[in-house]
Design a protein around this motif. Structure first.
Motif, PDB file in Angstrom:
ATOM      1  N   VAL A 199       0.868  -1.172   0.000  1.00 35.60           N
ATOM      2  CA  VAL A 199       0.000   0.000   0.000  1.00 35.60           C
ATOM      3  C   VAL A 199       0.905   1.221   0.000  1.00 35.60           C
ATOM      4  O   VAL A 199       1.697   1.413   0.934  1.00 35.60           O
ATOM      5  CB  VAL A 199      -0.884   0.022   1.269  1.00 35.60           C
ATOM      6  N   GLU A 200       0.841   2.033  -1.042  1.00 33.64           N
ATOM      7  CA  GLU A 200       1.679   3.243  -1.109  1.00 33.64           C
ATOM      8  C   GLU A 200       1.020   4.345  -0.274  1.00 33.64           C
ATOM      9  O   GLU A 200      -0.202   4.541  -0.344  1.00 33.64           O
ATOM     10  CB  GLU A 200       1.817   3.720  -2.560  1.00 33.64           C
ATOM     11  N   ALA A 201       1.807   5.042   0.521  1.00 36.01           N
ATOM     12  CA  ALA A 201       1.271   6.148   1.324  1.00 36.01           C
ATOM     13  C   ALA A 201       2.249   7.317   1.278  1.00 36.01           C
ATOM     14  O   ALA A 201       3.423   7.146   0.947  1.00 36.01           O
ATOM     15  CB  ALA A 201       1.031   5.692   2.758  1.00 36.01           C
ATOM     16  N   GLU A 202       1.732   8.494   1.621  1.00 36.32           N
ATOM     17  CA  GLU A 202       2.546   9.707   1.505  1.00 36.32           C
ATOM     18  C   GLU A 202       2.889  10.285   2.873  1.00 36.32           C
ATOM     19  O   GLU A 202       2.080  10.232   3.802  1.00 36.32           O
ATOM     20  CB  GLU A 202       1.777  10.771   0.730  1.00 36.32           C
ATOM     21  N   ALA A 203       4.069  10.888   2.961  1.00 37.10           N
ATOM     22  CA  ALA A 203       4.460  11.652   4.143  1.00 37.10           C
ATOM     23  C   ALA A 203       5.671  12.502   3.766  1.00 37.10           C
ATOM     24  O   ALA A 203       6.444  12.114   2.891  1.00 37.10           O
ATOM     25  CB  ALA A 203       4.814  10.728   5.309  1.00 37.10           C
ATOM     26  N   GLY A 204       5.805  13.653   4.409  1.00 41.30           N
ATOM     27  CA  GLY A 204       7.007  14.444   4.178  1.00 41.30           C
ATOM     28  C   GLY A 204       6.748  15.828   3.618  1.00 41.30           C
ATOM     29  O   GLY A 204       5.614  16.331   3.599  1.00 41.30           O
ATOM     30  N   ASP A 205       7.826  16.449   3.160  1.00 41.12           N
ATOM     31  CA  ASP A 205       7.774  17.849   2.701  1.00 41.12           C
ATOM     32  C   ASP A 205       6.837  18.017   1.510  1.00 41.12           C
ATOM     33  O   ASP A 205       6.070  18.980   1.437  1.00 41.12           O
ATOM     34  CB  ASP A 205       9.166  18.318   2.262  1.00 41.12           C
ATOM     35  N   ALA A 206       6.938  17.077   0.550  1.00 41.56           N
ATOM     36  CA  ALA A 206       6.191  17.251  -0.700  1.00 41.56           C
ATOM     37  C   ALA A 206       4.689  17.203  -0.446  1.00 41.56           C
ATOM     38  O   ALA A 206       3.936  18.045  -0.962  1.00 41.56           O
ATOM     39  CB  ALA A 206       6.600  16.176  -1.702  1.00 41.56           C
ATOM     40  N   VAL A 207       4.248  16.259   0.365  1.00 42.51           N
ATOM     41  CA  VAL A 207       2.807  16.166   0.618  1.00 42.51           C
ATOM     42  C   VAL A 207       2.348  17.355   1.468  1.00 42.51           C
ATOM     43  O   VAL A 207       1.230  17.855   1.304  1.00 42.51           O
ATOM     44  CB  VAL A 207       2.404  14.796   1.232  1.00 42.51           C
ATOM     45  N   LYS A 208       3.235  17.859   2.327  1.00 40.63           N
ATOM     46  CA  LYS A 208       2.867  19.040   3.122  1.00 40.63           C
ATOM     47  C   LYS A 208       2.655  20.249   2.207  1.00 40.63           C
ATOM     48  O   LYS A 208       1.713  21.028   2.380  1.00 40.63           O
ATOM     49  CB  LYS A 208       3.936  19.351   4.161  1.00 40.63           C
ATOM     50  N   GLU A 209       3.545  20.379   1.233  1.00 36.62           N
ATOM     51  CA  GLU A 209       3.428  21.506   0.306  1.00 36.62           C
ATOM     52  C   GLU A 209       2.093  21.442  -0.464  1.00 36.62           C
ATOM     53  O   GLU A 209       1.452  22.453  -0.707  1.00 36.62           O
ATOM     54  CB  GLU A 209       4.588  21.446  -0.691  1.00 36.62           C
ATOM     55  N   THR A 240      -0.735  19.577   0.462  1.00 40.28           N
ATOM     56  CA  THR A 240      -1.987  19.434   1.225  1.00 40.28           C
ATOM     57  C   THR A 240      -1.980  20.187   2.555  1.00 40.28           C
ATOM     58  O   THR A 240      -3.008  20.267   3.217  1.00 40.28           O
ATOM     59  CB  THR A 240      -2.242  17.947   1.565  1.00 40.28           C
ATOM     60  N   GLY A 241      -0.798  20.679   2.955  1.00 40.45           N
ATOM     61  CA  GLY A 241      -0.719  21.364   4.245  1.00 40.45           C
ATOM     62  C   GLY A 241      -0.407  20.415   5.397  1.00 40.45           C
ATOM     63  O   GLY A 241      -0.189  20.845   6.523  1.00 40.45           O
ATOM     64  N   GLU A 242      -0.353  19.104   5.122  1.00 42.04           N
ATOM     65  CA  GLU A 242      -0.096  18.128   6.204  1.00 42.04           C
ATOM     66  C   GLU A 242       1.086  17.239   5.847  1.00 42.04           C
ATOM     67  O   GLU A 242       1.064  16.569   4.798  1.00 42.04           O
ATOM     68  CB  GLU A 242      -1.310  17.231   6.418  1.00 42.04           C
ATOM     69  N   ALA A 243       2.095  17.213   6.717  1.00 43.36           N
ATOM     70  CA  ALA A 243       3.269  16.374   6.439  1.00 43.36           C
ATOM     71  C   ALA A 243       2.953  14.890   6.639  1.00 43.36           C
ATOM     72  O   ALA A 243       3.549  14.024   5.991  1.00 43.36           O
ATOM     73  CB  ALA A 243       4.426  16.778   7.342  1.00 43.36           C
ATOM     74  N   LEU A 244       2.022  14.624   7.558  1.00 42.93           N
ATOM     75  CA  LEU A 244       1.645  13.225   7.803  1.00 42.93           C
ATOM     76  C   LEU A 244       0.122  13.126   7.735  1.00 42.93           C
ATOM     77  O   LEU A 244      -0.574  13.292   8.753  1.00 42.93           O
ATOM     78  CB  LEU A 244       2.158  12.755   9.167  1.00 42.93           C
ATOM     79  N   PRO A 245      -0.423  12.871   6.552  1.00 46.50           N
ATOM     80  CA  PRO A 245      -1.878  12.780   6.435  1.00 46.50           C
ATOM     81  C   PRO A 245      -2.416  11.701   7.367  1.00 46.50           C
ATOM     82  O   PRO A 245      -1.782  10.641   7.526  1.00 46.50           O
ATOM     83  CB  PRO A 245      -2.088  12.388   4.962  1.00 46.50           C
ATOM     84  N   PRO A 246      -3.580  11.955   7.997  1.00 51.65           N
ATOM     85  CA  PRO A 246      -4.141  10.976   8.942  1.00 51.65           C
ATOM     86  C   PRO A 246      -4.302   9.589   8.329  1.00 51.65           C
ATOM     87  O   PRO A 246      -4.120   8.585   9.008  1.00 51.65           O
ATOM     88  CB  PRO A 246      -5.507  11.565   9.311  1.00 51.65           C
ATOM     89  N   GLU A 247      -4.584   9.533   7.014  1.00 51.02           N
ATOM     90  CA  GLU A 247      -4.768   8.195   6.411  1.00 51.02           C
ATOM     91  C   GLU A 247      -3.445   7.425   6.387  1.00 51.02           C
ATOM     92  O   GLU A 247      -3.434   6.189   6.509  1.00 51.02           O
ATOM     93  CB  GLU A 247      -5.417   8.257   5.023  1.00 51.02           C
ATOM     94  N   THR A 248      -2.324   8.151   6.271  1.00 53.15           N
ATOM     95  CA  THR A 248      -1.022   7.471   6.310  1.00 53.15           C
ATOM     96  C   THR A 248      -0.785   6.905   7.716  1.00 53.15           C
ATOM     97  O   THR A 248      -0.398   5.740   7.883  1.00 53.15           O
ATOM     98  CB  THR A 248       0.114   8.433   5.926  1.00 53.15           C
ATOM     99  N   TYR A 249      -1.043   7.748   8.719  1.00 52.79           N
ATOM    100  CA  TYR A 249      -0.846   7.302  10.108  1.00 52.79           C
ATOM    101  C   TYR A 249      -1.703   6.059  10.390  1.00 52.79           C
ATOM    102  O   TYR A 249      -1.224   5.056  10.935  1.00 52.79           O
ATOM    103  CB  TYR A 249      -1.214   8.441  11.073  1.00 52.79           C
ATOM    104  N   ASP A 250      -2.968   6.132   9.982  1.00 51.82           N
ATOM    105  CA  ASP A 250      -3.879   5.016  10.263  1.00 51.82           C
ATOM    106  C   ASP A 250      -3.439   3.738   9.550  1.00 51.82           C
ATOM    107  O   ASP A 250      -3.534   2.642  10.098  1.00 51.82           O
ATOM    108  CB  ASP A 250      -5.316   5.382   9.845  1.00 51.82           C
ATOM    109  N   ARG A 251      -2.986   3.903   8.322  1.00 57.43           N
ATOM    110  CA  ARG A 251      -2.505   2.746   7.563  1.00 57.43           C
ATOM    111  C   ARG A 251      -1.331   2.079   8.272  1.00 57.43           C
ATOM    112  O   ARG A 251      -1.266   0.862   8.420  1.00 57.43           O
ATOM    113  CB  ARG A 251      -2.020   3.187   6.178  1.00 57.43           C
ATOM    114  N   VAL A 252      -0.366   2.921   8.705  1.00 56.13           N
ATOM    115  CA  VAL A 252       0.836   2.398   9.366  1.00 56.13           C
ATOM    116  C   VAL A 252       0.452   1.701  10.676  1.00 56.13           C
ATOM    117  O   VAL A 252       0.971   0.625  11.005  1.00 56.13           O
ATOM    118  CB  VAL A 252       1.854   3.537   9.620  1.00 56.13           C
ATOM    119  N   ALA A 253      -0.495   2.312  11.404  1.00 58.16           N
ATOM    120  CA  ALA A 253      -0.906   1.744  12.705  1.00 58.16           C
ATOM    121  C   ALA A 253      -1.609   0.404  12.537  1.00 58.16           C
ATOM    122  O   ALA A 253      -1.674  -0.382  13.484  1.00 58.16           O
ATOM    123  CB  ALA A 253      -1.815   2.733  13.436  1.00 58.16           C
TER     124      ALA A 253
END
Ligand code: GGG
Length: 326
Positions: free
Chosen positions: A35-45, A47-60
């Motif tokens: 499952v590909e997920a996003e996090a970091g500078d590029a996604v923050k630029e 969407t405004g969020e470096a760690l989208p909640p869906e990424t956190y939930d996926r990892v958890a």
């Protein structure tokens, strides 16, 4: 292989090169659901969020996660991701590999880094235009949890004990608590400990790395001292890591985004592929993990090399060489 779910987060910089390389090796040894997920500078630029909640939930929720690197947003990404898997220890092996030009070829040290507190707990304040402060957190419970892991780790490794790096002569309350908790657990378990002041350790490991095997460290010390050890074995491109939790794990190369070479396709994928080997072992695929490690070792010994190791090969060429030796 039972189709475990592996979240893949390339992140920023060379994470976008080394993580696909490591994923290609995982694909070569098993049937996983990626499952590909996003996090970091590029996604923050974007969407405004470096760690989208869906990424956190996926990892958890996933069985394991393979993560690359985060740039300016590292604190907003790496720390919550470690929390998502309830990781209390960051395992960082620093090994010299045959055929790689290393300052200290006899180095084979594993750092067990406390992964939840210390100065990394994030309690920073700007009190005035002149003054900022940081609260260092050390609990007996987190230190004991790390010590329990360390005792099992050395038993699995066939070692008698471990070194414990701290600075309890100065930080008497916090490192004193850390030291007392870790030594207390080890004593109860009959595991030998040798204490070493972390500054003295930095010198001693350079002069005589063979004197060290497993080293238990507070959070920031583990980060810094493992990077130091990377310098002894040929560079940061060689150090994998496993953020271990009670059930889940997050696996990442120790290196960061390497902005100086990002986008050139020449980042060394060894650390990310070795992290994938640790992921396989975490999932119980010890044979496959050992195979991947052996393939990386073979390529480091006589295969194509990236420029950090004196070669002119690209990331994909090295990954292809690893896959061809599986
Ligand atoms: N591969 C993860 C990464 O981005 N490493 C660079 C870094 O700043 N790491 C800090 C840490 O491991 O705590």
């Amino acid at each position: 292989m039972a189709g475990e779910e592996i979240v893949v987060i390339p992140g920023d910089g060379v994470g976008n090169e080394v993580v696909p390389a490591a994923r290609s090796v995982l694909e070569a040894v098993g049937e996983f659901e990626f499952v590909e997920a996003e996090a970091g500078d590029a996604v923050k630029e974007r969407t405004g969020e470096a760690l989208p909640p869906e990424t956190y939930d996926r990892v958890a929720a996933a069985d394991a996660t393979l993560f690359g690197a985060a740039g300016e947003t590292a604190a907003d990404v790496i720390l919550p991701l470690r929390e998502a898997v309830d990781s209390f220890v960051n395992v960082r092996p620093a090994r010299a590999y045959p055929g790689v030009d290393a300052l200290r070829p006899e180095t084979d040290v594993v750092f067990l880094r406390e992964n939840t507190e210390g100065v990394y707990a994030g309690h920073e304040s700007r009190l005035s235009g002149d003054l900022s402060t940081l609260t260092r957190v050390v609990t007996t419970s987190a230190s004991e949890r790390l010590a329990e892991f360390a005792c099992e780790f050395v038993a699995d490794r066939g070692a008698d004990g471990f070194h414990l790096a701290h600075k309890a002569n100065v930080m008497r309350e916090t490192d004193g608590r850390f030291r007392d908790a870790v030594v207390g657990v080890a004593d109860e378990r009959g595991v030998e400990t040798e204490e070493v002041l972390m500054d003295a350790f930095a010198t001693r490991v350079c002069l005589d790395p063979a004197a060290f095997d497993v080293v238990v460290c507070p959070n920031l010390a583990g980060d810094v001292l493992s990077d130091l050890a990377a310098g002894l074995v040929g560079g940061l491109g060689l150090l994998p890591s496993a953020n271990v939790g009670p059930e889940r794990g997050l696996f990442e190369p120790v290196h960061g985004t390497a902005p100086d070479i990002a986008g050139e396709g020449v980042a060394n994928p060894a650390a990310a592929i070795l992290s994938a080997a640790m992921l396989l072992e975490h999932l119980g695929y010890d044979g496959e993990g050992a195979d991947v490690r052996a393939a990386v070792e073979a390529v480091l010994s006589d295969g194509p090399r990236t420029p950090d190791l004196g070669g002119d090969a690209g990331t994909d060429e090295v990954a292809e060489a690893v896959r061809s030796r599986l």
